[in-house]
Design an enzyme around this catalytic site. Structure first.
Site, short mmCIF file in Angstrom:
data_model
loop_
_atom_site.label_atom_id
_atom_site.label_comp_id
_atom_site.label_asym_id
_atom_site.label_seq_id
_atom_site.Cartn_x
_atom_site.Cartn_y
_atom_site.Cartn_z
N TYR A 84 -42.92 -29.23 28.63
CA TYR A 84 -42.42 -27.92 29.06
C TYR A 84 -43.37 -26.79 28.71
CZ TYR A 84 -37.93 -29.65 30.69
OH TYR A 84 -36.95 -30.28 31.41
N ASP A 91 -33.58 -35.08 25.37
CA ASP A 91 -34.24 -36.37 25.60
C ASP A 91 -35.74 -36.24 25.88
OD1 ASP A 91 -34.37 -35.30 28.12
OD2 ASP A 91 -33.20 -36.86 29.10
C1 G6P Z 1 -35.47 -33.50 30.80
C2 G6P Z 1 -35.02 -32.46 29.82
C3 G6P Z 1 -33.66 -31.96 30.13
C4 G6P Z 1 -33.61 -31.48 31.54
C5 G6P Z 1 -34.06 -32.56 32.49
C6 G6P Z 1 -34.16 -32.01 33.88
O1 G6P Z 1 -34.77 -34.68 30.67
O2 G6P Z 1 -35.05 -32.89 28.49
O3 G6P Z 1 -33.37 -30.93 29.24
O4 G6P Z 1 -32.32 -31.06 31.90
O5 G6P Z 1 -35.31 -33.03 32.12
O6 G6P Z 1 -34.33 -33.04 34.75
P1 G6P Z 1 -34.04 -32.86 36.29
O7 G6P Z 1 -34.30 -34.21 36.82
O8 G6P Z 1 -32.60 -32.41 36.42
O9 G6P Z 1 -35.00 -31.83 36.76
MN MN Z 2 -34.08 -31.19 27.25
#
Ligand code: G6P
Ligand code: MN
Length: 451
Positions: free
Chosen positions: A268, A173
């Site tokens: 990222y 996402d």
């Molecule tokens: C985004 C990335 C995901 C990831 C998430 C982590 O949505 O696309 O791959 O897992 O962020 O989010 P969080 O809130 O769990 O740190």
């Molecule tokens: Mn992701």
């Protein structure tokens, strides 16, 4: 193609994301009719905690959809048309280790990037293959698995090697989340944007952002030079990723584009291009895993508890691009809509100067037989080189998992841009082998045998 209404199974039913995904499904029932929703999880206690919340979300919209909660794969997948996979092998407890071990060595500690992502990959590839085999055994022969399970790039490469013919579409996402922010900045709905993009998962660049045929990247550049990829009022842009660490991540698009203004990076890339700054600002005793456990997870569990006690469900989960996107993708698969989305696909020449068999993330038209990637062409040397190195690190990790090879795991860690030296790689890997002893028996044995 099969005829609606569909049977949909969610693997990783106990995830904090499940209520949001189901809510997204409920508001789209006209487009994606459902006969049954099944939750499947190997942690049944956790799933049972979340299930009443999910059931309430369903019943607020439909009395007729059958709802099943199970730990039995046969019950979960028999005759299913779609499986949404979102497994988190080792749960947040192991995410915490993935983040904290590298940090103790002054290296980025992150869920999907650097040593943390590699460790998570080592845990997830084989369970993902097991899931595919269960779906293959029980589900409709044309069933699609739409997979959110991280670390997506590594999982996708593992699946490509071990189950090349599986009907799995690997998605993330992050690009849509970035597009939501772009839309908020430009004042247009994200669905109006048509983007060009190339790279790997969590490692790529937007090269054009079209609105009605006009490239808005120049306008975005000017905004990003001041605020990063957020509106001036950050809260307005990003309710989903609104914790301070996410706000900082979106802001970090600015320093990257100050130096390399041509393309708009996936957020990222901060972990690979400015790791020192990231490490300096991270608290080694309280990482994102702690933030999530004490935030999103705690809030949902508390709401489930309150719902059980009072029959009233408090506002406890977020419905955002994460849920919307997977439903869009499923609709396009179900009805051959050829919607254009950024997804993971085997390269097969889409990016001419990356290996033919690499798993890349590029725009693709989603048909009922899977994604048809667009042709990207050649990417610049700078980006190609970064991509090649990241790809090699991830591919070696997959080989390490399949072969149980300590040496290949060490090569994967050493090649990762977040890891400065072989010595760092070894120290981190060895600590991780200890922490993952329940998950990596082959690697632990190779390590003990000095292979
Ligand atoms: C985004 C990335 C995901 C990831 C998430 C982590 O949505 O696309 O791959 O897992 O962020 O989010 P969080 O809130 O769990 O740190
Ligand atoms: Mn992701």
């Amino acid at each position: 193609m099969f005829t609606p209404p569909f049977i949909l199974s969610i693997a990783g039913g106990g995830s904090t994301y499940t209520p949001g995904i189901v809510k997204s499904l409920m508001v789209r029932l006209q487009d994606f009719p459902l006969a049954e929703i099944r939750l499947y999880d190997i942690d049944e206690a956790r799933q049972n905690t979340i299930a009443p919340v999910v059931e309430k979300v369903i019943r607020d919209h439909s009395q007729s959809i059958k709802f099943t909660v199970t730990g039995d794969p046969e019950v979960a997948f028999s005759g299913a048309h779609f499986v949404f996979a979102q497994m988190r092998v080792g749960q947040y407890k192991m995410r915490e280790q993935d983040e904290k071990i590298p940090l103790r060595h002054g290296v980025v500690g992150q869920e999907t990037c650097g040593p943390g992502g590699l460790a998570y990959g080592l845990r997830t590839i084989l369970p993902m293959v097991e899931l595919i085999d269960l779906v293959d055994r029980y589900a409709h022969e044309k069933a699609w698995i739409v997979n959110y399970s991280n670390p997506a790039a590594i999982v996708a490469e593992g699946v490509r090697r071990l189950r090349p013919n599986a009907r799995v579409l690997n998605i993330c996402d992050m690009p849509v989340a970035a597009m939501r922010n772009m839309g908020a900045i430009l004042g247009v709905d994200r669905r109006k944007l048509e983007v060009d993009y190339f790279g790997l998962n969590h490692f790529g660049w937007f090269t054009r952002v079209l609105v009605d045929g006009e490239d808005k990247l120049p306008e975005l550049r000017k905004h990003i030079a001041k605020f990063g990829l957020l509106t001036e009022d950050a809260a307005k842009t990003d309710p989903q990723h609104s914790d301070p660490s996410w706000v900082k991540t979106w802001r970090n698009i600015k320093p990257i584009m100050d130096n390399f203004p041509e393309y708009l990076p996936n957020p990222y890339l901060q972990y690979y291009l400015m790791p020192n700054q990231i490490v300096e600002h991270q608290n080694p005793d309280y990482t994102r895993a702690n933030e999530v456990m004490n935030g999103r997870e705690k809030k949902l569990f508390a709401a489930a508890e309150e719902y059980k006690r009072t029959g009233i469900l408090p506002d406890a989960f977020h419905v955002g691009v994460h849920g919307e996107f997977i439903v869009d993708v499923a609709c396009s698969l179900a009805f051959n809509q050829r919607q254009r989305h950024l997804v993971m696909v085997e390269n097969r020449g889409a990016i001419t100067n990356l290996p033919y068999d690499a798993v890349v993330e590029v725009p693709a038209y989603i048909t009922s037989e899977g994604p048809e990637p667009i042709r990207v062409g050649q990417v610049p040397l700078f980006h190609q080189t970064l991509l090649q190195q990241q790809l090699a690190s991830e591919q070696l990790l997959v080989e390490a998992t399949i072969e149980g090879s300590y040496e290949k795991a060490l090569q994967a860690f050493t090649l990762n841009r977040t890891v400065p030296t072989m010595e760092h790689a070894k120290a981190i890997l060895d600590e991780m082998i200890e922490a993952n002893r329940d998950y990596w028996p082959a690697l632990q044995k190779a390590w003990q045998d000095g292979e």
